[in-house]
Every structure is written in C-alpha cells, then in structure tokens.
Scaffold this active site. Structure first.
Site, PDB file in Angstrom:
ATOM      1  N   GLU A   6      14.190  31.979  40.687  1.00  0.00           N
ATOM      2  CA  GLU A   6      13.546  31.620  39.419  1.00  0.00           C
ATOM      3  C   GLU A   6      14.181  30.393  38.767  1.00  0.00           C
ATOM      4  O   GLU A   6      15.122  30.513  37.996  1.00  0.00           O
ATOM      5  CB  GLU A   6      13.596  32.801  38.430  1.00  0.00           C
ATOM      6  CG  GLU A   6      12.865  32.493  37.131  1.00  0.00           C
ATOM      7  CD  GLU A   6      12.944  33.594  36.081  1.00  0.00           C
ATOM      8  OE1 GLU A   6      13.675  34.581  36.286  1.00  0.00           O
ATOM      9  OE2 GLU A   6      12.284  33.473  35.054  1.00  0.00           O
ATOM     10  N   LYS A  39       9.691  32.598  41.584  1.00  0.00           N
ATOM     11  CA  LYS A  39       9.219  32.883  40.221  1.00  0.00           C
ATOM     12  C   LYS A  39       9.210  31.555  39.485  1.00  0.00           C
ATOM     13  O   LYS A  39      10.268  30.980  39.192  1.00  0.00           O
ATOM     14  CB  LYS A  39      10.138  33.900  39.533  1.00  0.00           C
ATOM     15  CG  LYS A  39       9.730  34.194  38.087  1.00  0.00           C
ATOM     16  CD  LYS A  39      10.233  35.557  37.651  1.00  0.00           C
ATOM     17  CE  LYS A  39      10.045  35.780  36.165  1.00  0.00           C
ATOM     18  NZ  LYS A  39      10.254  37.190  35.793  1.00  0.00           N
TER      19      LYS A  39
HETATM   20  P1  13P Z   1       9.040  35.966  30.200  1.00  0.00           P
HETATM   21  O1  13P Z   1       7.768  36.362  30.870  1.00  0.00           O
HETATM   22  O2  13P Z   1       9.203  36.554  28.817  1.00  0.00           O
HETATM   23  O3  13P Z   1       9.284  34.504  30.257  1.00  0.00           O
HETATM   24  O4  13P Z   1      10.230  36.630  31.031  1.00  0.00           O
HETATM   25  C1  13P Z   1      10.185  36.557  32.407  1.00  0.00           C
HETATM   26  C2  13P Z   1      11.553  36.583  32.929  1.00  0.00           C
HETATM   27  O5  13P Z   1      11.901  37.464  33.689  1.00  0.00           O
HETATM   28  C3  13P Z   1      12.469  35.529  32.538  1.00  0.00           C
HETATM   29  O6  13P Z   1      13.571  35.511  33.384  1.00  0.00           O
END
Ligand code: 13P
Length: 340
Positions: free
Chosen positions: A177, A219
C-alpha cells in the site's frame, strides 16, 4: 513458502463481488474516530465496535477479508471466539496490519517513511499461528512543494519490498500500500504524475527483491484532485486517470488491485470504484479495501450505544453491499433501478 496457499489466498481476496474491510486503525486513529462520535477509546469499546462490524450478518457475501490490528487479532467475540477464528469460519480471511506507522524521514522535511521491518519475520510466524493469511504495510507519500523527493519514494519502496519478501516467505500475502495522500491544493494532473512515480519506484523495488508479483495485492490510492484544489475532477476523470496509471505501472501478473478510500466520502469512493470496474479489458480485478468509506455510517449510527448495534450493522451491511456491486461495475445500474 507455500505458493499454493499464497495463490489461493490472493485469489480469494479479490473474488468476484467482494472486497476487503480495513479495520486496522491504530489506537491513535481509533481515538480520533471515536472522539468524533463521543465514544471513549477504551480497549473494550474498540473490541465492541470491531465485534459489531465483524459479526454483521451477511457481510461475508461482500467481504472477502478483514485487516485486523494487533490488538484485535488477540480479541474475542461476545461469545468468546477469537475474531480470527470467527471470520475464518464465516469464509472471511483474517489479515493483519504489520507496519509500525509512518515516521519522519531524516533530512527530508515534511516526508515520512514507514517503520516495522525489525523482527517482522518472527511477528509474522505468530500472526500465521493466530490465523492471518495476508498482511498490510502502508507507505505514505505527501504531495507538496518539491515533494515527494526521490529519497522518500525509494525509501518507502525499499521498505515495501523488504516487507513483501518477508511475508511471502511466511506464506502470508502482502498487501502493498503506497498511499499518495489527497491532502493539499495540487491538481489531479500532479496527483497522476506522483502516483505514477510512486508505483514505478515500488515495482522496481519489488522486482529487485525477488518478490513474486503473482502473490501480492496492490492497495492503491485513486488519482484525484487535492482535497483543497480549486478544480475538483469528476468521477469519470478520476476513473480514467487512475486506470491509466495502473495500466502503465502494475504488472498484469498481479492477481488484483484494491483501493483505499483516503478520506473520500463513502458515496464518492463507491462511485469511483464503480466507474473503474465497469471499464472493459482490465488486466486485473479491481475492488475495495476501505476503512472510512465502509465504516463511517456505521460508526455514526453506533455512537457507543448497545441499542444502536443492529442499526449500525445495517449501515455497514449497506455500504458493503453497495461496494460489492461497485466492484462489478453494477452499482450505478442498481441505483437507477431503485430510482425508477
Ligand atoms: P481508508 O479507506 O479510510 O483510506 O483506509 C484504508 C486503509 O487501510 C488505510 O491504510
């Protein structure tokens, strides 16, 4: 490293019509969220709230996996069943956030690097025993004057790659991510440029560390206008730019891409996902891995009151169902049908 298990987990995470619930907010983030609805952020309240989400009847139709926080994977339902076991029995894969937060990057003012590599292999062994089959590591990229720097992009990409390699050795699918934050007044063009540079650096590092793309899930943040930009791009533009950048940078070998919501409203996050998933000829399935966009209505409904439990579960179920439609590009048609 069990490649069969890794493949099976990755495929199940992005199964048709399903996405991931991110419920891995750190205790600090949880405190902010709870404060907004007047709830004290105690361990028991966090357990009660997470329990509300995880035990929502029927959520398993739309939720393939849940990202848990270290505290939560050790907690139990009201009936004394460990959350991870409860989820696995429902056919939902337990996942675990393993990074230890984004911290100031030395000599790079305004930028951060995510920590948590030390001892990671040992922690993963325990998480596997507790039932986790995928993990998450979030890097944070800030857009501003002269940032992100090359140093920030490469430090974060290197950490993501090291993390991903350790996860794969432990037979745990790494969610990669690299979040480009939406805060700021930058244009959507600038967000596109930074997202492309971020993903290029990330995939170069993953390749350099022998990470198998087949056993990772990306992600991604969507390509959007800065939160305080004067021009706010519409749904179609966000969808086109996001998919364009992903196609340029993400290997087709990757089993799927999930999105974070990043502070978008719940409906905007659903609309954007729907527009992207409706596109033809995508090399990977696209779905959600939202925290705020899935949870906000439920949290507001709950307000810490046992009497609001069922209504809050319904609010969560609704957003999960809407995103379950959106990841198949069927959400807009469903809305139009209901309006008719
Ligand atoms: P949000 O969808 O609130 O951005 O959170 C996703 C997430 O896991 C951030 O690391």
């Amino acid at each position: 490293m069990d490649k069969t298990l890794l493949s099976r987990t990755a495929a199940a995470m992005v199964a048709k019509g399903k996405g991931i619930l991110a419920a891995d907010e750190s205790s600090g983030t949880c405190e902010t969220r709870f404060k907004s609805v007047g709830v004290e952020c105690t361990e028991e309240n966090r357990r009660a709230y997470r329990g509300l989400l995880l035990t929502t009847p029927g959520a398993e139709q739309f939720v393939s996996g849940v990202i848990l926080f270290d505290e939560t994977i050790r907690q139990k339902t009201n009936d004394g069943v460990p959350f991870a076991d409860y989820l696995a029995k429902k056919g939902i894969i337990p996942g675990i956030k393993v990074d230890q937060g984004a911290h100031a990057l030395a000599l790079c003012p305004g930028e951060k690097v995510t920590e948590g590599l030390d001892g990671l292999a040992r922690r993963l062994e325990e998480y596997f025993r507790l039932g986790a089959r995928f993990a998450k590591w979030r890097a944070v990229i800030t857009i501003g004057d002269a940032i992100p720097t090359h140093a920030c992009l490469y430090a974060n990409a290197h950490a993501l790659a090291r993390y991903a390699a350790v996860c794969q050795e432990a037979s745990i699918v790494p969610i990669i991510e690299p979040e480009v934050l939406l805060d700021g007044s930058h244009s959507i063009e600038r967000c596109e440029e930074v997202t492309e540079a971020t993903l290029r650096a990330t995939y170069a590092a993953l390749a350099a560390h022998n990470v198998s793309f087949e056993h990772t899930i990306l992600k991604a943040s969507m390509v959007v206008s800065g939160k305080s930009a004067s021009r706010q791009a519409g749904v179609d533009e966000v969808a086109e730019r996001t998919v364009r950048v992903l196609k340029r940078t993400v290997p087709a070998a990757q089993p799927g891409v999930v999105f974070l919501s990043g502070g978008q409203s719940d409906v905007a996050a659903t609309a954007h996902l729907n527009a992207m998933a409706a596109m033809k000829g995508l090399p990977w399935p696209l779905t959600f891995s939202y925290s705020r966009a899935l949870q906000n209505p439920a949290l507001k409904t709950w307000q810490g009151q046992a009497g609001n439990f069922a209504a809050a579960q319904m609010a969560f179920h609704h957003r999960a169902r809407m995103n379950g439609l959106a990841c198949q590009g069927k959400w807009k048609a469903e809305l139009e049908k209901r309006a008719a």
